[in-house]
Design a protein around this motif. Structure first.
Motif, PDB file in Angstrom:
ATOM      1  N   MET A  33     -18.588 -22.084  29.526  1.00  6.00           N
ATOM      2  CA  MET A  33     -17.838 -21.329  30.530  1.00  6.00           C
ATOM      3  C   MET A  33     -17.124 -20.105  29.970  1.00  6.00           C
ATOM      4  N   GLU A  34     -17.085 -19.985  28.646  1.00  9.53           N
ATOM      5  CA  GLU A  34     -16.258 -18.928  28.041  1.00  9.53           C
ATOM      6  C   GLU A  34     -16.703 -17.532  28.439  1.00  9.53           C
ATOM      7  N   ALA A  35     -18.000 -17.333  28.621  1.00  7.76           N
ATOM      8  CA  ALA A  35     -18.512 -15.996  28.942  1.00  7.76           C
ATOM      9  C   ALA A  35     -17.998 -15.488  30.280  1.00  7.76           C
ATOM     10  N   GLN A  36     -17.551 -16.396  31.140  1.00  9.04           N
ATOM     11  CA  GLN A  36     -17.018 -15.997  32.439  1.00  9.04           C
ATOM     12  C   GLN A  36     -15.637 -15.352  32.320  1.00  9.04           C
ATOM     13  N   GLY A  37     -14.981 -15.578  31.198  1.00  6.40           N
ATOM     14  CA  GLY A  37     -13.604 -15.116  31.041  1.00  6.40           C
ATOM     15  C   GLY A  37     -12.650 -16.193  31.509  1.00  6.40           C
ATOM     16  N   TYR A  38     -11.617 -16.459  30.726  1.00  9.17           N
ATOM     17  CA  TYR A  38     -10.665 -17.508  31.077  1.00  9.17           C
ATOM     18  C   TYR A  38      -9.978 -17.182  32.398  1.00  9.17           C
ATOM     19  N   ASP A  39      -9.883 -18.175  33.259  1.00  3.54           N
ATOM     20  CA  ASP A  39      -9.262 -17.991  34.572  1.00  3.54           C
ATOM     21  C   ASP A  39      -8.821 -19.360  35.071  1.00  3.54           C
ATOM     22  N   ASP A  40      -7.496 -19.594  35.054  1.00  5.60           N
ATOM     23  CA  ASP A  40      -6.986 -20.896  35.470  1.00  5.60           C
ATOM     24  C   ASP A  40      -7.413 -21.239  36.894  1.00  5.60           C
ATOM     25  N   LYS A  41      -7.506 -20.238  37.765  1.00  6.94           N
ATOM     26  CA  LYS A  41      -7.858 -20.487  39.156  1.00  6.94           C
ATOM     27  C   LYS A  41      -9.288 -21.006  39.285  1.00  6.94           C
ATOM     28  N   LYS A  42     -10.103 -20.732  38.279  1.00  8.08           N
ATOM     29  CA  LYS A  42     -11.481 -21.215  38.274  1.00  8.08           C
ATOM     30  C   LYS A  42     -11.654 -22.410  37.327  1.00  8.08           C
ATOM     31  N   ASN A  43     -10.522 -22.967  36.882  1.00  4.43           N
ATOM     32  CA  ASN A  43     -10.515 -24.118  35.984  1.00  4.43           C
ATOM     33  C   ASN A  43     -11.235 -23.842  34.667  1.00  4.43           C
ATOM     34  N   ASN A  44     -11.174 -22.568  34.264  1.00  2.00           N
ATOM     35  CA  ASN A  44     -11.727 -22.153  32.982  1.00  2.00           C
ATOM     36  C   ASN A  44     -10.536 -21.818  32.086  1.00  2.00           C
ATOM     37  N   PHE A  45     -10.013 -22.858  31.433  1.00  2.00           N
ATOM     38  CA  PHE A  45      -8.722 -22.753  30.767  1.00  2.00           C
ATOM     39  C   PHE A  45      -8.847 -22.278  29.321  1.00  2.00           C
ATOM     40  N   LYS A  46      -7.954 -21.377  28.948  1.00  2.00           N
ATOM     41  CA  LYS A  46      -7.853 -20.961  27.559  1.00  2.00           C
ATOM     42  C   LYS A  46      -7.050 -22.015  26.812  1.00  2.00           C
ATOM     43  N   PRO A  47      -7.591 -22.636  25.786  1.00  2.00           N
ATOM     44  CA  PRO A  47      -6.878 -23.723  25.118  1.00  2.00           C
ATOM     45  C   PRO A  47      -5.586 -23.236  24.468  1.00  2.00           C
TER      46      PRO A  47
END
Length: 266
Positions: free
Chosen positions: A23-37
């Motif tokens: 998922m990292e290539a999408q860019g971190y975005d909490d709203k999309k549940n793509n969390f930066k650790p």
């Protein structure tokens, strides 16, 4: 040590990620549940003795994170007990179990490395989790190497099992992937992984929880007792699943008093 005026936010893996959930290539975005650790560190008032600390792993079925009532909202409670609260924002596994596990291990390693700076005792760092976050916490408690294994564990309405009879299907699919073998499910059904190094536990849940059946907690408690690990389990008559620090949980005050009392026993 000076009292911190605000929490400390720290990104993990500043030198690069060790693994990927795709998922990292999408860019971190909490709203999309793509969390930066990352971790957010809440330190208690300065004291002469190094403080205990607890990592907090919010739940969300390994698909999202309930960062407020299962994370940040707990910091004042622990700070009032003189305990540092460290909230972990971990990446979703998306079928790769190594992703959240490595985030948790790195967070513990980082805290131990900075223990002197934060005035915490590196040998008194525990882990706490809710639902799937409690599966992550119990996984760390039963699978971590000895140097990273926590000193205690606090589990709220935990997912423990990955087996179909007791496990939470969504958490299992997210954590292990769609085609997990029965052998792999058993490896991360943590009631089977308790050993003499597993830390003492506080477990709390509701009897009417239909999201994660109470047998998860009961089987884990039984495994702890078989190994003579100190454990306390509280089953509240009602409340369902996912209450965390919510005021709407009928037994919130009792739960907090019982947790406070348990923390004073060691």
């Amino acid at each position: 040590m000076k009292k911190q005026d605000s929490p400390i936010d720290i990104d993990l893996w500043q030198n690069g990620l060790p693994n990927t959930n795709g998922m990292e290539a999408q860019g971190y975005d909490d709203k999309k549940n793509n969390f930066k650790p990352s971790i957010r560190v809440y330190l208690p008032k300065a004291s002469q003795q190094p403080a205990r600390a607890v990592f907090i792993c919010p739940g969300g079925g390994y698909g999202h994170l309930a960062m407020a009532h299962e994370g940040y909202d707990w910091a004042p409670f622990f700070n009032e007990q003189g305990i540092a609260a460290i909230v972990l924002k971990y990446r979703m596994p998306n079928g790769n179990r190594e992703v959240p596990m490595s985030d948790a291990y790195e967070a513990i390693r980082y805290a131990k490395e900075h223990a002197s700076e934060w005035n915490i005792n590196p040998d008194c760092i525990g882990i706490m989790g809710f639902s799937a976050g409690a599966h992550l916490a119990s996984t760390v408690a039963t699978h971590a190497s000895e140097e990273l294994r926590p000193a205690f564990q606090i589990l709220f309405y935990p997912v423990i099992s990955m087996e179909s009879k007791y496990g939470h299907g969504g958490s299992c699919r997210q954590f292990l992937g769609e085609r997990a073998t029965e052998e792999l499910k058993k490896e991360f059904s943590n009631e089977y992984q308790v050993d003499s190094l597993t830390p003492r536990a506080f477990i709390a849940l509701s009897d009417d929880d239909r999201g994660v059946v109470p047998m998860n907690s009961i089987r884990y408690y039984s495994a702890l007792k078989e190994k003579e690990i100190p454990a306390a389990m509280y089953i509240y008559p009602s409340g369902g699943h996912g209450w965390g620090m919510k005021d709407s949980f009928k037994f919130r005050n009792e739960m907090l008093m019982e947790l406070k009392a348990w923390l004073m026993t060691f």
